[in-house]
Design a protein around this motif. Structure first.
Motif, PDB file in Angstrom:
ATOM      1  N   GLY A 192       0.644  -1.162  -0.160  1.00 20.43           N
ATOM      2  CA  GLY A 192       0.097   0.020   0.041  1.00 20.43           C
ATOM      3  C   GLY A 192       0.898   1.353   0.111  1.00 20.43           C
ATOM      4  O   GLY A 192       1.949   1.220  -0.371  1.00 20.43           O
ATOM      5  N   ILE A 193       0.398   2.464   0.474  1.00 20.22           N
ATOM      6  CA  ILE A 193       0.898   3.656   0.350  1.00 20.22           C
ATOM      7  C   ILE A 193       0.882   4.021   1.844  1.00 20.22           C
ATOM      8  O   ILE A 193      -0.323   4.135   2.641  1.00 20.22           O
ATOM      9  CB  ILE A 193       0.251   4.569  -0.585  1.00 20.22           C
ATOM     10  CG1 ILE A 193       0.361   4.266  -1.944  1.00 20.22           C
ATOM     11  CG2 ILE A 193       0.847   6.078  -0.311  1.00 20.22           C
ATOM     12  CD1 ILE A 193       1.770   4.290  -2.493  1.00 20.22           C
ATOM     13  N   LEU A 194       2.010   4.615   2.424  1.00 19.89           N
ATOM     14  CA  LEU A 194       1.858   5.412   3.734  1.00 19.89           C
ATOM     15  C   LEU A 194       1.319   6.838   3.576  1.00 19.89           C
ATOM     16  O   LEU A 194       1.536   7.725   2.710  1.00 19.89           O
ATOM     17  CB  LEU A 194       3.568   5.580   4.368  1.00 19.89           C
ATOM     18  CG  LEU A 194       3.447   6.393   5.488  1.00 19.89           C
ATOM     19  CD1 LEU A 194       2.852   5.509   6.618  1.00 19.89           C
ATOM     20  CD2 LEU A 194       4.932   6.735   5.674  1.00 19.89           C
TER      21      LEU A 194
ATOM     22  N   LYS B 288       2.486   9.879  16.567  1.00 16.50           N
ATOM     23  CA  LYS B 288       2.633   9.417  17.716  1.00 16.50           C
ATOM     24  C   LYS B 288       3.235   8.155  18.019  1.00 16.50           C
ATOM     25  O   LYS B 288       3.201   7.045  18.900  1.00 16.50           O
ATOM     26  CB  LYS B 288       1.038   9.071  18.315  1.00 16.50           C
ATOM     27  CG  LYS B 288       0.247   9.981  18.403  1.00 16.50           C
ATOM     28  CD  LYS B 288      -1.285   9.783  18.821  1.00 16.50           C
ATOM     29  CE  LYS B 288      -2.202  10.721  18.951  1.00 16.50           C
ATOM     30  NZ  LYS B 288      -3.504  10.440  19.569  1.00 16.50           N
ATOM     31  N   ARG B 289       4.364   8.340  17.269  1.00 13.37           N
ATOM     32  CA  ARG B 289       5.494   7.045  17.080  1.00 13.37           C
ATOM     33  C   ARG B 289       5.011   5.771  16.814  1.00 13.37           C
ATOM     34  O   ARG B 289       5.712   5.260  15.898  1.00 13.37           O
ATOM     35  CB  ARG B 289       6.400   7.154  18.531  1.00 13.37           C
ATOM     36  CG  ARG B 289       6.859   8.124  19.044  1.00 13.37           C
ATOM     37  CD  ARG B 289       7.490   8.146  20.182  1.00 13.37           C
ATOM     38  NE  ARG B 289       8.572   7.224  20.448  1.00 13.37           N
ATOM     39  CZ  ARG B 289       9.359   6.706  21.487  1.00 13.37           C
ATOM     40  NH1 ARG B 289       8.731   7.278  22.715  1.00 13.37           N
ATOM     41  NH2 ARG B 289      10.265   5.996  21.649  1.00 13.37           N
ATOM     42  N   PHE B 290       4.071   5.436  17.396  1.00 12.94           N
ATOM     43  CA  PHE B 290       3.787   3.892  17.318  1.00 12.94           C
ATOM     44  C   PHE B 290       2.410   3.481  16.300  1.00 12.94           C
ATOM     45  O   PHE B 290       1.926   2.603  16.336  1.00 12.94           O
ATOM     46  CB  PHE B 290       3.107   3.242  18.840  1.00 12.94           C
ATOM     47  CG  PHE B 290       4.380   3.305  19.618  1.00 12.94           C
ATOM     48  CD1 PHE B 290       5.399   2.541  19.386  1.00 12.94           C
ATOM     49  CD2 PHE B 290       4.320   4.217  20.659  1.00 12.94           C
ATOM     50  CE1 PHE B 290       6.431   2.454  20.070  1.00 12.94           C
ATOM     51  CE2 PHE B 290       5.271   3.984  21.591  1.00 12.94           C
ATOM     52  CZ  PHE B 290       6.578   3.217  21.560  1.00 12.94           C
ATOM     53  N   LEU B 291       1.783   4.671  15.595  1.00  6.86           N
ATOM     54  CA  LEU B 291       0.809   4.574  14.689  1.00  6.86           C
ATOM     55  C   LEU B 291       1.177   5.072  13.321  1.00  6.86           C
ATOM     56  O   LEU B 291       1.984   6.084  13.106  1.00  6.86           O
ATOM     57  CB  LEU B 291      -0.279   5.594  15.255  1.00  6.86           C
ATOM     58  CG  LEU B 291      -0.851   5.085  16.703  1.00  6.86           C
ATOM     59  CD1 LEU B 291      -2.007   6.124  17.124  1.00  6.86           C
ATOM     60  CD2 LEU B 291      -1.414   3.820  16.568  1.00  6.86           C
ATOM     61  N   ALA B 292       0.809   4.449  12.363  1.00  4.85           N
ATOM     62  CA  ALA B 292       0.618   4.889  10.917  1.00  4.85           C
ATOM     63  C   ALA B 292      -0.616   4.487  10.196  1.00  4.85           C
ATOM     64  O   ALA B 292      -1.113   3.434  10.302  1.00  4.85           O
ATOM     65  CB  ALA B 292       1.804   3.912  10.470  1.00  4.85           C
ATOM     66  N   ASP B 293      -1.028   5.748   9.296  1.00  8.02           N
ATOM     67  CA  ASP B 293      -2.057   5.313   8.414  1.00  8.02           C
ATOM     68  C   ASP B 293      -1.660   5.026   7.075  1.00  8.02           C
ATOM     69  O   ASP B 293      -0.955   5.707   6.554  1.00  8.02           O
ATOM     70  CB  ASP B 293      -2.781   6.696   8.429  1.00  8.02           C
ATOM     71  CG  ASP B 293      -3.634   6.995   9.677  1.00  8.02           C
ATOM     72  OD1 ASP B 293      -3.667   5.926  10.515  1.00  8.02           O
ATOM     73  OD2 ASP B 293      -3.999   8.074   9.896  1.00  8.02           O
ATOM     74  N   VAL B 294      -2.224   3.757   6.450  1.00  3.66           N
ATOM     75  CA  VAL B 294      -1.732   3.476   5.313  1.00  3.66           C
ATOM     76  C   VAL B 294      -3.220   3.164   4.474  1.00  3.66           C
ATOM     77  O   VAL B 294      -4.312   3.099   5.009  1.00  3.66           O
ATOM     78  CB  VAL B 294      -1.152   1.930   5.472  1.00  3.66           C
ATOM     79  CG1 VAL B 294       0.260   2.165   6.108  1.00  3.66           C
ATOM     80  CG2 VAL B 294      -1.926   1.003   6.095  1.00  3.66           C
ATOM     81  N   ARG B 295      -2.945   3.184   3.142  1.00  2.04           N
ATOM     82  CA  ARG B 295      -3.937   2.957   2.111  1.00  2.04           C
ATOM     83  C   ARG B 295      -3.615   1.881   1.535  1.00  2.04           C
ATOM     84  O   ARG B 295      -2.546   1.838   0.654  1.00  2.04           O
ATOM     85  CB  ARG B 295      -4.217   4.122   1.136  1.00  2.04           C
ATOM     86  CG  ARG B 295      -5.285   3.570   0.121  1.00  2.04           C
ATOM     87  CD  ARG B 295      -5.748   4.487  -1.010  1.00  2.04           C
ATOM     88  NE  ARG B 295      -5.864   6.011  -0.361  1.00  2.04           N
ATOM     89  CZ  ARG B 295      -5.180   7.173  -0.394  1.00  2.04           C
ATOM     90  NH1 ARG B 295      -3.972   7.324  -1.046  1.00  2.04           N
ATOM     91  NH2 ARG B 295      -5.725   8.422   0.065  1.00  2.04           N
ATOM     92  N   LEU B 296      -4.170   0.534   1.520  1.00  4.87           N
ATOM     93  CA  LEU B 296      -3.826  -0.667   1.019  1.00  4.87           C
ATOM     94  C   LEU B 296      -4.193  -0.591  -0.463  1.00  4.87           C
ATOM     95  O   LEU B 296      -4.940   0.101  -1.128  1.00  4.87           O
ATOM     96  CB  LEU B 296      -4.424  -1.786   1.326  1.00  4.87           C
ATOM     97  CG  LEU B 296      -4.238  -1.825   3.317  1.00  4.87           C
ATOM     98  CD1 LEU B 296      -4.730  -3.261   3.419  1.00  4.87           C
ATOM     99  CD2 LEU B 296      -2.461  -2.124   3.065  1.00  4.87           C
ATOM    100  N   ASP B 297      -3.530  -1.488  -1.311  1.00  2.00           N
ATOM    101  CA  ASP B 297      -3.699  -1.293  -2.727  1.00  2.00           C
ATOM    102  C   ASP B 297      -5.045  -1.539  -3.241  1.00  2.00           C
ATOM    103  O   ASP B 297      -5.534  -1.259  -4.361  1.00  2.00           O
ATOM    104  CB  ASP B 297      -2.926  -2.299  -3.504  1.00  2.00           C
ATOM    105  CG  ASP B 297      -1.405  -2.012  -3.454  1.00  2.00           C
ATOM    106  OD1 ASP B 297      -1.061  -0.716  -3.216  1.00  2.00           O
ATOM    107  OD2 ASP B 297      -0.355  -2.729  -3.813  1.00  2.00           O
ATOM    108  N   ASP B 298      -5.864  -2.574  -2.495  1.00  2.00           N
ATOM    109  CA  ASP B 298      -7.145  -2.694  -2.452  1.00  2.00           C
ATOM    110  C   ASP B 298      -8.245  -1.576  -2.180  1.00  2.00           C
ATOM    111  O   ASP B 298      -9.352  -1.836  -1.970  1.00  2.00           O
ATOM    112  CB  ASP B 298      -7.556  -3.852  -1.684  1.00  2.00           C
ATOM    113  CG  ASP B 298      -7.540  -3.857  -0.306  1.00  2.00           C
ATOM    114  OD1 ASP B 298      -7.410  -2.836   0.197  1.00  2.00           O
ATOM    115  OD2 ASP B 298      -7.714  -4.802   0.277  1.00  2.00           O
TER     116      ASP B 298
END
Length: 238
Positions: free
Chosen positions: A15-17, A22-32
């Protein structure tokens, strides 16, 4: 995969970042098309490894009591190459490599003990190799590329890293074998140096450690969406 590889299980999703926060969190958009928040298993600055819009790979796993649907594992970095940002992977891959005698400067020991606190010491070291003799090994994961095939450590001021260097230096000065192992988790890094521009004290202590007999080696671990492959030794420029 070869015997020198550790596969990802379950398989990773690409996917895409969108952002890390907050150090421990990441929002991503998967290829689907799904957008989700996943765990970021890295406490460092992740310099050069957390640019929004970067291609990423995440491990999705539903477990009872788990708040997030998965963890971020890999990123395609701006300078080229894939980096494994899951910092705990470094010790796991080094443990597997030691068990298979793949890290040639450290072969010959029959016993490999992880997370060992030496008598009278303050820190736990990543490994104690023994029989015959003993060797204390501290592992540091390197993911920061600096151009021209180079990598540097640390990516932020590391008081913990400084403390480890002081203790390794003391061990070596007292006649014990001590080794700092840079586990290079970035496919684009071909040599390693201290990041003096970020933590000059770490660089000073590293050179002092070498002068006192601490062995400093770097080992390449090449990440791919399929797994982590132990590749071989890299030069360290002190």
């Amino acid at each position: 995969m070869s015997a020198t590889s550790i596969p990802f299980s379950p398989l990773l999703h690409s996917g895409i970042l969108l952002k890390r926060y907050k150090r421990f969190l990441a929002d991503v958009r998967l290829d689907d098309g799904r957008e989700m928040t996943v765990h970021c298993p890295n406490t460092g600055s992740m310099k050069g490894c957390a640019e929004p819009g970067s291609s990423v790979w995440v491990r999705l796993e539903q477990k009872t009591g788990r708040k997030l649907p998965g963890s971020w594992e890999l990123v395609e970095t701006p300078l080229g190459g894939l980096a494994c940002i899951h910092s705990a992977r470094a010790n796991k891959v080094v443990a597997a490599a030691l068990a298979q005698d793949l890290i040639t400067p450290l072969v010959g020991y029959r016993v490999v003990r992880p997370e060992v606190r030496l008598p009278g010491g303050e820190s736990r070291f990543d490994f104690l190799l023994s029989d015959p003799g003993e060797c204390v090994v501290e592992v540091k994961s390197v993911t920061m590329a600096v151009g021209a095939g180079g990598g540097a450590f640390p990516d932020a001021v590391s008081l913990r890293g400084q403390k480890h260097l002081r203790e390794l230096t003391s061990l070596a000065a007292n006649g014990r074998r001590a080794c700092l192992l840079f586990c290079v988790m970035h496919s684009g890094i071909e040599w390693v140096r201290p990041a003096d521009e970020i933590d000059p004290e770490y660089g000073r202590l590293l050179r002092q450690a070498v002068a006192q007999g601490v062995e400093v080696i770097a080992w390449s671990v090449v990440p791919s969406p399929h797994g982590l492959e132990v590749a071989g030794q890299l030069p360290v420029e002190i």
